[in-house]
Design a protein around this motif. Structure first.
Motif, PDB file in Angstrom:
ATOM      1  N   UNK B 251       4.446   1.670   0.468  1.00  0.00           N
ATOM      2  CA  UNK B 251       3.899   1.388  -0.868  1.00  0.00           C
ATOM      3  C   UNK B 251       2.739   0.381  -0.792  1.00  0.00           C
ATOM      4  N   UNK B 252       3.001  -0.762  -0.127  1.00  0.00           N
ATOM      5  CA  UNK B 252       1.992  -1.827  -0.079  1.00  0.00           C
ATOM      6  C   UNK B 252       0.820  -1.435   0.814  1.00  0.00           C
ATOM      7  N   UNK B 253       1.138  -0.836   1.972  1.00  0.00           N
ATOM      8  CA  UNK B 253       0.071  -0.448   2.896  1.00  0.00           C
ATOM      9  C   UNK B 253      -0.859   0.570   2.274  1.00  0.00           C
ATOM     10  N   UNK B 254      -0.285   1.585   1.628  1.00  0.00           N
ATOM     11  CA  UNK B 254      -1.094   2.619   0.970  1.00  0.00           C
ATOM     12  C   UNK B 254      -1.974   2.004  -0.105  1.00  0.00           C
ATOM     13  N   UNK B 255      -1.351   1.221  -1.000  1.00  0.00           N
ATOM     14  CA  UNK B 255      -2.146   0.692  -2.116  1.00  0.00           C
ATOM     15  C   UNK B 255      -3.175  -0.312  -1.598  1.00  0.00           C
ATOM     16  N   UNK B 256      -2.803  -1.077  -0.559  1.00  0.00           N
ATOM     17  CA  UNK B 256      -3.757  -2.016   0.027  1.00  0.00           C
ATOM     18  C   UNK B 256      -4.956  -1.266   0.588  1.00  0.00           C
ATOM     19  N   UNK B 257      -4.670  -0.170   1.326  1.00  0.00           N
ATOM     20  CA  UNK B 257      -5.756   0.621   1.907  1.00  0.00           C
ATOM     21  C   UNK B 257      -6.637   1.232   0.835  1.00  0.00           C
ATOM     22  N   UNK B 258      -6.006   1.837  -0.180  1.00  0.00           N
ATOM     23  CA  UNK B 258      -6.773   2.534  -1.219  1.00  0.00           C
ATOM     24  C   UNK B 258      -7.615   1.545  -2.014  1.00  0.00           C
ATOM     25  N   UNK B 259      -6.977   0.446  -2.444  1.00  0.00           N
ATOM     26  CA  UNK B 259      -7.723  -0.527  -3.259  1.00  0.00           C
ATOM     27  C   UNK B 259      -8.835  -1.168  -2.426  1.00  0.00           C
ATOM     28  N   UNK B 260      -8.575  -1.384  -1.120  1.00  0.00           N
ATOM     29  CA  UNK B 260      -9.601  -1.977  -0.271  1.00  0.00           C
ATOM     30  C   UNK B 260     -10.824  -1.066  -0.186  1.00  0.00           C
ATOM     31  N   UNK B 261     -10.583   0.261  -0.141  1.00  0.00           N
ATOM     32  CA  UNK B 261     -11.708   1.189  -0.056  1.00  0.00           C
ATOM     33  C   UNK B 261     -12.509   1.167  -1.359  1.00  0.00           C
ATOM     34  N   UNK B 262     -11.784   1.170  -2.502  1.00  0.00           N
ATOM     35  CA  UNK B 262     -12.488   1.263  -3.785  1.00  0.00           C
ATOM     36  C   UNK B 262     -13.050  -0.075  -4.247  1.00  0.00           C
ATOM     37  N   UNK B 263     -12.274  -1.160  -4.075  1.00  0.00           N
ATOM     38  CA  UNK B 263     -12.719  -2.453  -4.587  1.00  0.00           C
ATOM     39  C   UNK B 263     -12.950  -3.420  -3.437  1.00  0.00           C
ATOM     40  N   UNK B 264     -12.048  -4.387  -3.238  1.00  0.00           N
ATOM     41  CA  UNK B 264     -12.232  -5.325  -2.130  1.00  0.00           C
ATOM     42  C   UNK B 264     -10.870  -5.661  -1.542  1.00  0.00           C
ATOM     43  N   UNK B 265     -10.822  -5.981  -0.240  1.00  0.00           N
ATOM     44  CA  UNK B 265      -9.540  -6.288   0.391  1.00  0.00           C
ATOM     45  C   UNK B 265      -8.820  -7.454  -0.288  1.00  0.00           C
ATOM     46  N   UNK B 266      -9.595  -8.437  -0.780  1.00  0.00           N
ATOM     47  CA  UNK B 266      -8.951  -9.595  -1.401  1.00  0.00           C
ATOM     48  C   UNK B 266      -8.259  -9.221  -2.701  1.00  0.00           C
ATOM     49  N   UNK B 267      -8.913  -8.372  -3.509  1.00  0.00           N
ATOM     50  CA  UNK B 267      -8.313  -7.989  -4.776  1.00  0.00           C
ATOM     51  C   UNK B 267      -7.027  -7.200  -4.511  1.00  0.00           C
ATOM     52  N   UNK B 268      -7.004  -6.429  -3.394  1.00  0.00           N
ATOM     53  CA  UNK B 268      -5.801  -5.665  -3.054  1.00  0.00           C
ATOM     54  C   UNK B 268      -4.633  -6.608  -2.820  1.00  0.00           C
ATOM     55  N   UNK B 269      -4.901  -7.730  -2.109  1.00  0.00           N
ATOM     56  CA  UNK B 269      -3.813  -8.666  -1.814  1.00  0.00           C
ATOM     57  C   UNK B 269      -3.365  -9.404  -3.069  1.00  0.00           C
TER      58      UNK B 269
END
Lengths: 313, 293
Positions: B251-269
């Motif tokens: 769950x976290x890895x997928x959403x972290x990866x997806x959000x990092x691609x679309x927005x920024x790695x920091x916002x994903x965390x």
């Protein structure tokens, strides 16, 4: 009881005399001003860790909350020192309340992880909102805005006295808590929280109060650090600034009033010397952490209290 | 690229994240589950795995696949032994007191990290991919190596599950996890089990490091971020629950990866932590957690 108060007041008097007799070189004067503000941070940390027995790995969050609340309000909104300090105290109290409320839903190791996590997120947020906070690079608070009651706080002498004043204030609050019934309940919770609950104390509420006091003192120290030394940067929100107060308190002695000061002096100079030798000076912190957990669990003041002077707070 | 294929691309990247994260988090969770201690130095064992991989691959000339296979064999052993040694030298003497071990592992964290800075240096260093094939997925090309990472992680997770549920060794681990005193009364050498488990947890993270380093580069500060994510994962999944850990890692890895691609790695965390806040309010013991910690 009286011996105890005399001891702590004379420690403060000693720090005052060091300056007024001009014993310090300029270099050590600057260092000690920093140490005193950082020790105030350590005092804040100690109230939660040393007295209440809650190990937080995220106090950099509170320190940087105060630091940024005062720094940003001066930098962007042209607040004066009084206003920015007031804002910093309110904001760090509010953040401690929120974090305390959330983190206290967990106990034991989960509490430590959750506090670490929240402070990491605060750090990442500071980097993310770089357009306001200037991120890693940080910003400088101009000398012209660092004036309090028409005193120039960047003057080394005034800076030292201000730092001593802040530390004295925090230390006396700590001493007063340690002697008060409230502080006794905190210690009871540390020693056996189930029994404290059985005796009818609202353990969770006491813990929450402890976090708020601890977080607010840490935030105040952060705000003063920014104002006195004129620099605000993201590195103060990083993990290492959560670990430092833990280390000072452990070295000086958890649950002792003077412990954070002793620990901060010791670590500050140790790191200062080590950083002349190597870039990897944080290895000192690692070794010190291992040393205190393996061989000196009570810390310096704690050991003195255990062996000789039972009356030390 | 249109939104659909772009989303597919982001999900694939997310799966790579999730694969490595589930290995790291599983190591952390295994150590917590059996030993009831939190290893804050876990991220540094991961980092150690990455820089030793760089070391091994720079020693072996010729085909990068040889260096990679050698690293896959050697690195988990070296990192595992380091962990075993630190358990034997330090944690054992603290009697695994939760507070003291957490402080001691922070100490180990700094020692490993700064040791890496002294020997490996402050720069990020790349490792060549063992094979360089690009699969054409109609809309975009995707590295075949990344599929290999996902595939290997699944194999490893299945292997761990098999060991835990079908072998005698797994039975010993589960017995120790359930009740270490009773297990000891039945003749299980608890201190040896602890020693092995601590090494095993670090070795699993090291495998994750060997897999990710051809994509991500090795750096002495790379341990912090996976540690944070692994903490988020174990809190959401419930500390010590292996099933919950893997589910939460995906769950976290997928959403972290997806959000990092679309927005920024920091916002994903930041978003992942907000999720933790929600979980803490609704279910303080994590989604799959049963034991009070």
């Amino acid at each position: 009881m009286r011996k105890d108060i005399i001891l702590h007041l004379s420690a403060l008097l000693f720090l005052f005399l060091l300056e007024i007799l001009g014993i310090f070189s300029e270099y050590h004067q600057g260092n000690f001003a920093r140490i005193l503000v950082l020790a105030a941070y350590g005092v804040g940390y100690n109230i939660l860790f040393g007295y209440t027995g809650l190990l937080s790995l995220g106090h950099a969050l509170f320190f940087s909350a105060g630091l940024y609340a005062s720094g940003l309000s001066i930098y962007h909104l042209d607040y004066n020192i009084e206003q920015s300090l007031f804002l910093a105290i309110c904001i760090s109290a509010l953040i401690s309340l929120i974090i305390g409320f959330l983190a206290l839903r967990t106990i034991g190791v989960s509490f430590m992880i959750v506090t670490l996590m929240f402070s990491q997120i605060a750090y990442l947020s500071i980097l993310y909102f770089g357009s306001i906070t200037r991120g890693d690079e940080g910003f400088v608070i101009q000398q012209s805005s660092r004036v309090f009651l028409s005193m120039d706080l960047s003057n080394p002498k005034i800076r030292y006295y201000s730092a001593l004043l802040i530390f004295s204030l925090c230390m006396l609050i700590n001493l007063w808590i340690a002697k008060s019934p409230f502080g006794r309940v905190l210690v009871a919770i540390r020693e056996n929280s189930d029994r404290a609950l059985m005796l009818g104390y609202n353990v969770k509420l006491y813990k929450l109060f402890s976090i708020i006091i601890s977080g607010t003192i840490s935030g105040l120290a952060g705000a003063c650090y920014g104002i006195l030394f004129g620099y605000v940067g993201a590195s103060f929100a990083a993990v290492s600034y959560s670990i430092f107060p833990l280390l000072w308190v452990l070295i000086g002695g958890a649950g002792t009033v003077l412990g954070p000061l002793i620990g901060a002096i010791f670590m500050f100079y140790l790191i200062d010397y080590a950083s002349d030798i190597t870039d990897a000076y944080m290895i000192i912190v690692g070794v010190a952490l291992l040393f205190v957990t393996l061989f000196a669990r009570r810390g310096i003041i704690g050991e003195l209290r255990f062996r000789y002077y039972k009356w030390i707070s | 690229m249109e939104l659909g294929p772009y989303l597919l691309f982001a999900s694939l990247e997310g799966l790579v994240h999730a694969a490595v994260l589930s290995l790291i988090a599983l190591g952390l969770s295994l150590v917590f589950g059996v030993m009831r201690i939190v290893n804050v130095a876990h991220g540094e064992f991961f980092m150690l795995g990455a820089i030793i991989t760089w070391w091994v691959s720079s020693f072996v000339s010729g085909n990068p696949a040889i260096g990679f296979l050698l690293a896959l064999l050697v690195v988990p052993i070296i990192v595992g032994m380091t962990a075993v040694l630190s358990d034997w030298l330090i944690l054992r003497h603290l009697k695994y007191d939760p507070e003291a071990t957490i402080i001691a592992t922070i100490g180990i964290l700094y020692i490993i990290q700064q040791f890496a800075l002294m020997t490996f240096g402050p720069d990020a260093k790349p490792v060549e991919q063992p094979f360089n094939i690009r699969l054409d997925l109609y809309w975009f090309g995707f590295s075949a190596y990344k599929f290999f990472v996902i595939f290997s992680a699944i194999i490893l997770l299945l292997a761990i599950w098999l060991v835990m549920s079908k072998t005698k060794f797994g039975l010993i681990l589960r017995a120790t996890q359930l009740d270490s005193e009773t297990a000891q009364a039945f003749g299980i050498p608890i201190s040896r089990v602890y020693n092995i488990v601590f090494g095993l947890g670090a070795a699993i993270a090291a495998v994750g490091a060997v897999l990710i380093v051809p994509i991500q580069q090795a750096h002495y500060l790379m341990g912090g971020e996976p540690l944070l994510l692994a903490f988020i994962v174990v809190i959401i999944g419930g500390l010590g629950s292996l099933k919950g850990t893997v589910a939460a890692a995906i769950l976290i890895g997928m959403s972290d990866g997806i959000i990092s691609v679309f927005f920024s790695p920091n916002i994903a965390k930041i978003l992942a932590t907000l999720l933790v806040v929600v979980v803490l309010i609704i279910k303080p013991n994590g989604l799959f957690g049963t034991t009070k910690t």
